[in-house]
Design a protein around this motif. Structure first.
Motif, PDB file in Angstrom:
ATOM      1  N   LEU A 123       0.529 -34.541 -15.839  1.00  0.00           N
ATOM      2  CA  LEU A 123      -0.612 -35.452 -15.748  1.00  0.00           C
ATOM      3  C   LEU A 123      -1.897 -34.682 -15.442  1.00  0.00           C
ATOM      4  O   LEU A 123      -2.960 -34.994 -16.002  1.00  0.00           O
ATOM      5  N   ALA A 124      -1.822 -33.668 -14.591  1.00  0.00           N
ATOM      6  CA  ALA A 124      -3.002 -32.855 -14.287  1.00  0.00           C
ATOM      7  C   ALA A 124      -3.547 -32.199 -15.550  1.00  0.00           C
ATOM      8  O   ALA A 124      -4.764 -32.131 -15.744  1.00  0.00           O
ATOM      9  N   TRP A 125      -2.663 -31.725 -16.412  1.00  0.00           N
ATOM     10  CA  TRP A 125      -3.099 -31.123 -17.677  1.00  0.00           C
ATOM     11  C   TRP A 125      -3.887 -32.135 -18.506  1.00  0.00           C
ATOM     12  O   TRP A 125      -4.969 -31.839 -19.008  1.00  0.00           O
ATOM     13  N   ILE A 126      -3.358 -33.326 -18.616  1.00  0.00           N
ATOM     14  CA  ILE A 126      -4.045 -34.375 -19.400  1.00  0.00           C
ATOM     15  C   ILE A 126      -5.394 -34.700 -18.781  1.00  0.00           C
ATOM     16  O   ILE A 126      -6.416 -34.761 -19.480  1.00  0.00           O
ATOM     17  N   LEU A 127      -5.437 -34.896 -17.478  1.00  0.00           N
ATOM     18  CA  LEU A 127      -6.697 -35.227 -16.816  1.00  0.00           C
ATOM     19  C   LEU A 127      -7.711 -34.092 -16.916  1.00  0.00           C
ATOM     20  O   LEU A 127      -8.915 -34.334 -17.083  1.00  0.00           O
ATOM     21  N   ASN A 128      -7.239 -32.837 -16.821  1.00  0.00           N
ATOM     22  CA  ASN A 128      -8.143 -31.697 -16.977  1.00  0.00           C
ATOM     23  C   ASN A 128      -8.748 -31.656 -18.371  1.00  0.00           C
ATOM     24  O   ASN A 128      -9.897 -31.230 -18.546  1.00  0.00           O
ATOM     25  N   CYS A 129      -8.000 -32.074 -19.352  1.00  0.00           N
ATOM     26  CA  CYS A 129      -8.494 -32.052 -20.733  1.00  0.00           C
ATOM     27  C   CYS A 129      -9.553 -33.110 -20.999  1.00  0.00           C
ATOM     28  O   CYS A 129     -10.390 -32.939 -21.883  1.00  0.00           O
ATOM     29  N   ILE A 130      -9.524 -34.194 -20.268  1.00  0.00           N
ATOM     30  CA  ILE A 130     -10.454 -35.293 -20.561  1.00  0.00           C
ATOM     31  C   ILE A 130     -11.563 -35.452 -19.523  1.00  0.00           C
ATOM     32  O   ILE A 130     -12.422 -36.316 -19.674  1.00  0.00           O
ATOM     33  N   THR A 131     -11.572 -34.617 -18.468  1.00  0.00           N
ATOM     34  CA  THR A 131     -12.604 -34.726 -17.431  1.00  0.00           C
ATOM     35  C   THR A 131     -13.822 -33.911 -17.833  1.00  0.00           C
ATOM     36  O   THR A 131     -13.740 -32.699 -17.995  1.00  0.00           O
ATOM     37  N   PRO A 132     -14.976 -34.570 -18.010  1.00  0.00           N
ATOM     38  CA  PRO A 132     -16.188 -33.831 -18.395  1.00  0.00           C
ATOM     39  C   PRO A 132     -16.729 -32.983 -17.232  1.00  0.00           C
ATOM     40  O   PRO A 132     -16.578 -33.327 -16.064  1.00  0.00           O
TER      41      PRO A 132
END
Length: 152
Positions: A123-132
């Motif tokens: 989940l951290a990977w996904i959130l890191n990818c979409i956090t501006p």
């Protein structure tokens, strides 16, 4: 500490307790989920106990039978800064032991080590990818960790 500061903290604690206890004791039959975590940065101190851990025990003890109470030692949060792996491994277990010592009951709450759950990293990977970057640059915690890492 000034008298005003201690009074202010007491008022804040009363408001927080009132807010949580009214939330937990509401007549709604809809189950609630309560989740919080603590970084394994050594033995928790008085500030941890007064600021969070005593509230965790109170939330656990006041939760309705159909509520879910989840507490965690958040090891992934600790590795955002350089760590001695051996010390971190010991601190993770010491933090867990401290949670048990202050009154977190594994029969009433879910208690786990975050870094033992692979879905957290996914989940951290996904959130890191979409956090501006703009959002990160406005976050106090991100800015302070960035400053500390630059000075290290």
């Amino acid at each position: 500490m000034s008298r005003y500061a201690s009074l202010s903290r007491a008022v804040q604690r009363q408001r927080l307790t009132a807010r949580y206890s009214s939330t937990l004791s509401s007549s709604s039959s809809r189950p609630k989920t309560i989740f919080s975590g603590i970084q394994p940065t050594g033995v928790p101190h008085l500030g941890n106990l007064l600021g969070a851990l005593s509230n965790w025990v109170e939330l656990q003890n006041n939760a309705a039978p159909n509520d879910t109470v989840i507490y965690s030692t958040v090891g992934y949060h600790a590795i955002t800064m350089p760590q001695n792996p051996k010390v971190l491994r010991e601190d993770r277990l010491n933090s867990l032991a401290c949670l048990l010592a202050v009154g977190i009951d594994p029969k009433r709450s879910i208690l786990f080590l975050q870094d033992q759950i692979p879905e957290h990293a996914e989940l951290a990977w996904i959130l890191n990818c979409i956090t501006p970057m703009g959002k990160l640059q406005r976050m106090t915690t991100w800015k302070s960790k960035l400053a500390v890492s630059r000075n290290a």
